[in-house]
Design a protein around this motif. Structure first.
Motif, PDB file in Angstrom:
ATOM      1  N   ARG A  39       0.687  -1.415  -0.033  1.00 34.59           N
ATOM      2  CA  ARG A  39       0.032   0.007  -0.122  1.00 34.59           C
ATOM      3  C   ARG A  39       0.690   1.132   0.147  1.00 34.59           C
ATOM      4  O   ARG A  39       0.350   2.497   0.186  1.00 34.59           O
ATOM      5  CB  ARG A  39      -0.895   0.129   1.209  1.00 34.59           C
ATOM      6  N   GLY A  40       2.095   0.974  -0.288  1.00 31.45           N
ATOM      7  CA  GLY A  40       2.803   2.253  -0.226  1.00 31.45           C
ATOM      8  C   GLY A  40       3.483   2.631   0.902  1.00 31.45           C
ATOM      9  O   GLY A  40       4.508   3.474   1.194  1.00 31.45           O
ATOM     10  N   PRO A  63       4.000  -5.385  -4.472  1.00 35.14           N
ATOM     11  CA  PRO A  63       5.122  -4.675  -3.716  1.00 35.14           C
ATOM     12  C   PRO A  63       6.086  -3.819  -4.943  1.00 35.14           C
ATOM     13  O   PRO A  63       6.571  -2.664  -4.475  1.00 35.14           O
ATOM     14  CB  PRO A  63       5.758  -5.620  -2.881  1.00 35.14           C
ATOM     15  N   SER A  64       6.278  -4.816  -6.037  1.00 34.33           N
ATOM     16  CA  SER A  64       7.503  -4.171  -6.723  1.00 34.33           C
ATOM     17  C   SER A  64       7.005  -2.671  -7.448  1.00 34.33           C
ATOM     18  O   SER A  64       7.607  -2.058  -7.858  1.00 34.33           O
ATOM     19  CB  SER A  64       7.450  -5.134  -8.089  1.00 34.33           C
ATOM     20  N   VAL A  65       5.541  -2.666  -7.499  1.00 29.14           N
ATOM     21  CA  VAL A  65       5.202  -1.343  -8.263  1.00 29.14           C
ATOM     22  C   VAL A  65       5.418  -0.340  -7.371  1.00 29.14           C
ATOM     23  O   VAL A  65       6.210   0.797  -7.842  1.00 29.14           O
ATOM     24  CB  VAL A  65       3.519  -1.010  -8.290  1.00 29.14           C
ATOM     25  N   GLU A  99       9.706   0.108  -7.045  1.00 30.50           N
ATOM     26  CA  GLU A  99      10.161   0.785  -8.353  1.00 30.50           C
ATOM     27  C   GLU A  99       9.896   2.514  -8.269  1.00 30.50           C
ATOM     28  O   GLU A  99      10.696   3.229  -9.122  1.00 30.50           O
ATOM     29  CB  GLU A  99       9.636   0.306  -9.564  1.00 30.50           C
ATOM     30  N   ARG A 100       9.147   2.807  -7.423  1.00 29.43           N
ATOM     31  CA  ARG A 100       9.035   4.309  -7.520  1.00 29.43           C
ATOM     32  C   ARG A 100       9.976   5.276  -6.585  1.00 29.43           C
ATOM     33  O   ARG A 100      10.702   4.507  -5.615  1.00 29.43           O
ATOM     34  CB  ARG A 100       7.466   4.825  -6.908  1.00 29.43           C
ATOM     35  N   PRO A 158       8.943   3.137  -0.038  1.00 28.97           N
ATOM     36  CA  PRO A 158       9.764   2.085   0.163  1.00 28.97           C
ATOM     37  C   PRO A 158      10.848   2.029  -0.774  1.00 28.97           C
ATOM     38  O   PRO A 158      10.479   2.239  -1.799  1.00 28.97           O
ATOM     39  CB  PRO A 158       8.802   0.987   0.365  1.00 28.97           C
ATOM     40  N   LYS A 159      11.817   1.761  -0.103  1.00 27.33           N
ATOM     41  CA  LYS A 159      13.230   1.488  -1.141  1.00 27.33           C
ATOM     42  C   LYS A 159      13.408  -0.219  -1.521  1.00 27.33           C
ATOM     43  O   LYS A 159      13.413  -0.827  -0.373  1.00 27.33           O
ATOM     44  CB  LYS A 159      14.248   2.169  -0.543  1.00 27.33           C
ATOM     45  N   PRO A 160      13.921  -0.166  -2.891  1.00 28.88           N
ATOM     46  CA  PRO A 160      14.534  -1.577  -2.999  1.00 28.88           C
ATOM     47  C   PRO A 160      15.611  -2.225  -2.220  1.00 28.88           C
ATOM     48  O   PRO A 160      16.479  -1.094  -1.824  1.00 28.88           O
ATOM     49  CB  PRO A 160      14.549  -1.615  -4.360  1.00 28.88           C
ATOM     50  N   LYS A 161      15.900  -3.232  -2.086  1.00 29.56           N
ATOM     51  CA  LYS A 161      17.003  -3.835  -1.212  1.00 29.56           C
ATOM     52  C   LYS A 161      18.365  -3.510  -2.060  1.00 29.56           C
ATOM     53  O   LYS A 161      18.617  -3.884  -3.329  1.00 29.56           O
ATOM     54  CB  LYS A 161      16.797  -5.343  -1.314  1.00 29.56           C
TER      55      LYS A 161
END
Length: 571
Positions: free
Chosen positions: A298-299, A536-538, A541-542, A546-549
Motif C-alpha cells: 500500500r506504499g 510490492p514491486s510497483v 520501483e517508485r 519504500p526502497k528496494p534492497k
C-alpha cells in the motif's frame, strides 16, 4: 453582645489572614531558596511566585492528581516541586510516577471512557497525531487565550521553549507544553577511543582510524573490535563488550524501534522533523495527512528491505557484541549498564541517563568528576540519505484532557506551569538534565558544568537539537499502534520469527488498526483512508520510500574525530 461576637469573628479572621500571609511569604522564601540557581533575579522569582499565589486562590483546598513516567526529572517534580506548590497555593497535588506504558494506558482509558482519571498528564509528544485527530485534549493555543487565560502565567514565555514545534499540530495549534526533553544519541568511551594502543590496533585491523562512527558499518567494526578485547593495559579487568542493548519482549522494546531506529536505518522518506510521505513507523500519508498504508503493498515501508535490514542489524549486534544478559533486559535495566565500565559504545542511548552516568566514584568518571565517556550524533544505516530524519528526541509534555472539569484543569494548569516556569526550570534542569528552555541551556551555570556532562550542553546549544525529533503526525492512534511493535519485534528478538516475518505481521496488524479507524470514521476527514493493495514491486520501483534492497548493505565505514565534531556544533 452581637457586636461583640462580630468583633471577635473579625479579629479571628484578621489573625487568620495575617497567618496565611505569613505562611505564603514563608513558602515563597522556601521556594526561592530551593530554586537556585535561576535565570531570574530573586525579585523576579518573587513576583512570579506571588502571581501563582494570587491566581490559585479560587482553587485553595482543592486536591488534584497528575501523572508522569518515572525518570529523574519527574521524581524531582513529585517529591520536591509538588509539595512546594501545595504549600504556596493551598492546592494539594498528588504527582503519581508510573511506567511510560502505564501513562499511555491511563490516557487511553480516559479518552475511551470520558471519565476523569487524572487532571493533567505528562505524556510524550509522540501522541501529537492522536491528539490532533481525536480532538480530546484542550489545545493550549485557544486555552491560554480563552477559558484558561486567567490562570496562564504572564511570564510563561512560550517562545523560550525549544520543543514546541514537536507539540504543534498541522492546524498550527499547540496541544502540549514540553516539561522535559532528552535525545537518543550515540554513547562511547572517549578514553578507550583515544588510547594509543587501541587506535593503532584498530587501524591495523580495519584500515581506518578509530573514531565516532558516522555509519553503521563503522559501528559494527568497532563493536567487533572491542568485544572480548583485553584492556588490562588500561587497568580494565573482566569481559569487555563493543555494544549494549536490550531485548526482552516488553513495551520498552517497542520504543526501541518506534523511537526512530528505522529512520536511522534509512527506512522512511526525506523530510524533517519526520519523513514525508513515509515516516519512521513506515506509515505513508497522502497530501491531506491521511494515513494510507503501512505495508509495502500500500506504499508503506514497515516491512520494506530497509526495515528488515534495521531489525536484522539489531538482532545480530545484540547476539554477537552485547553482554549475554542484555537479551533478557528491558529499557530501565539496560540503561545503567554502561556506567559499570565494561561497555565500549552504545548506538541507542538516551541522554536521560546522563544524570546517572556522572556520579562520583563510577568506573566511567575520572577522579576530578569529568566523564571518561562522551555522547555524539547517532550513526546512519545503509539506506539513510542526506535530508532524512537523523534521530529521536523525547518531549514529555503537559496535556489537559477535555474530559477534565474546567476548575480541575485550571488548578492542574497552574501546577504544570509552576514546574516549567523560569523560577523553577534552571534548578530542575540541573537535577534531571532534560532541557526545555533556551534561557536555561544558555545560562552561565551550564557553561561552567559542561565539561562534566560529556557533550550534552554542546549538543543542546547546537542547531542539532531540533533535528532529533519525536514521532510525528503520521501516527493516528499512538496507544493502539505502539503496542503492536513490541509484540511483533519481540518475535524477531527472541528468534521465534525472522525479521521479514515479524515485520510482515507488524505492518498487517498496523493496517488492521488503520482500517478499523477508517470504518469507524472517528477521526473525520483527517483519519486513515487505506490505499488499495498492489504488487510490492510497483511501489519499490517508485522514487522514495519504500526502497528496494541494496546490493551492498555494508558500505565503506566512516568515522569522525569527536573533538572536531564538537567544534562543528559550536560553529
Amino acid at each position: 453582645m452581637r457586636l461583640g461576637i462580630l468583633g471577635t469573628v473579625a479579629t479571628v479572621a484578621l489573625l487568620a489572614g495575617g497567618a496565611a500571609l505569613a505562611q505564603d511569604a514563608s513558602a515563597i522564601d522556601e521556594i526561592i531558596a530551593e530554586m537556585q540557581p535561576s535565570v531570574l533575579s530573586e525579585a523576579e522569582q518573587r513576583a512570579e511566585l506571588e502571581w501563582f499565589m494570587e491566581a490559585a486562590k479560587p482553587f485553595a483546598g482543592m486536591e488534584i492528581k497528575v501523572v508522569s513516567e518515572t525518570i529523574t526529572t519527574h521524581e524531582y517534580e513529585s517529591k520536591t516541586l509538588a509539595p512546594l506548590f501545595s504549600k504556596l497555593t493551598g492546592i494539594r497535588v498528588t504527582h503519581d510516577l508510573i511506567g511510560e506504558g502505564d501513562v499511555v494506558e491511563k490516557l487511553q482509558t480516559q479518552m475511551q471512557s470520558g471519565q476523569n482519571i487524572y487532571d493533567a498528564y505528562i505524556n510524550d509528544s509522540d501522541l501529537i497525531g492522536t491528539h490532533w485527530r481525536y480532538q480530546q485534549v484542550r489545545n493550549l493555543t485557544d486555552w491560554m487565550a480563552g477559558e484558561g487565560k486567567d490562570v496562564t502565567l504572564p511570564t510563561l514565555a512560550v517562545d523560550d521553549f525549544i520543543g514546541t514545534s514537536f507539540t504543534t499540530g498541522p492546524d498550527g495549534k499547540l496541544y502540549q507544553l514540553p516539561d522535559q526533553q532528552f535525545a537518543n544519541l550515540y554513547w562511547f568511551r572517549y578514553d578507550w577511543f583515544n588510547d594509543e594502543k587501541n587506535k593503532a590496533d584498530f587501524q591495523a585491523k580495519y584500515g581506518y582510524e578509530l573514531g565516532v562512527p558516522d555509519n553503521w558499518s563503522a559501528y559494527e567494526d568497532i563493536a567487533e573490535f572491542f568485544t572480548g578485547r583485553d584492556l588490562s593495559h588500561m587497568g580494565v579487568s573482566g569481559p569487555v563488550y563493543g555494544h549494549m542493548d536490550y531485548g526482552k519482549k516488553d513495551p520498552s522494546l517497542g520504543w526501541r524501534f518506534t523511537d526512530a531506529w528505522m529512520s536511522m536505518a534509512g527506512m522512511g522518506d526525506k523530510g524533517e522533523p519526520n519523513g514525508l510521505p513515509v515516516d519512521e513507523w513506515g506509515i505513508r500519508v497522502d497530501e491531506n495527512s491521511r494515513p494510507v498504508g503501512s505495508c509495502v503493498a500500500r506504499g508503506g515501508a514497515t516491512n520494506s528491505p530497509a526495515a528488515v535490514y534495521g531489525v536484522e542489524k539489531y538482532v545480530d549486534w545484540l547476539k554477537n557484541y552485547a553482554p549475554p544478559s542484555a537479551a533478557g533486559m528491558v529499557f530501565g535495566e539496560a540503561g545503567p549498564v554502561p556506567a559499570q565500565g565494561q561497555i565500549a559504545q552504545q548506538i541507542f542511548w538516551y541522554t536521560a541517563f546522563t544524570a546517572d552516568m556522572v556520579k562520583d566514584g563510577l568506573p566511567v568518571v575520572n577522579e576530578d568528576g569529568t566523564p571518561k565517556w562522551r555522547m555524539a550524533p547517532s550513526p546512519h544505516g545503509a539506506y539513510w540519505e542526506e535530508g532524512m530524519k537523523v534521530g529521536y528526541q523525547d518531549a514529555g509534555s503537559w496535556t489537559l484532557m477535555k474530559s477534565t472539569p474546567e476548575d480541575r484543569a485550571k488548578a492542574a494548569w497552574l501546577y504544570a506551569q509552576f514546574t516549567v516556569s523560569k523560577t523553577v526550570d534552571l534548578k530542575k534542569s540541573h537535577t534531571g538534565l532534560t532541557f526545555i528552555r533556551e534561557s536555561t541551556i544558555n545560562d552561565p551555570s551550564f557553561t561552567d558544568r559542561a565539561v562534566k556532562l560529556g557533550g550534552l550542553v554542546e549538543f543542546y546549544r547546537s542547531p542539532a537539537r531540533v533535528r532529533w525529533s519525536p514521532t510525528g503526525t503520521n501516527v493516528p492512534d499512538y496507544p493502539k499502534l505502539a503496542q503492536l511493535w513490541w509484540q511483533n519485534i519481540g518475535d524477531a528478538s527472541s528468534g521465534a520469527k525472522s525479521a521479514q516475518e515479524a515485520l510482515d505481521a507488524l505492518c498487517a496488524a498496523q493496517e488492521q488498526v488503520l482500517s478499523r479507524l477508517e470504518r469507524a470514521g472517528v477521526q473525520g476527514d483527517i483519519g486513515p483512508k487505506l490505499n488499495p493493495e498492489e504488487d510490492p514491486s510497483v511501489w519499490l520501483e517508485r522514487p522514495g520510500a519504500p526502497k528496494p534492497k541494496l546490493e551492498n548493505e555494508k558500505p565503506q565505514a566512516v568515522t569522525v574525530n569527536y573533538d572536531e565534531l564538537v567544534k562543528s556544533w559550536q560553529q
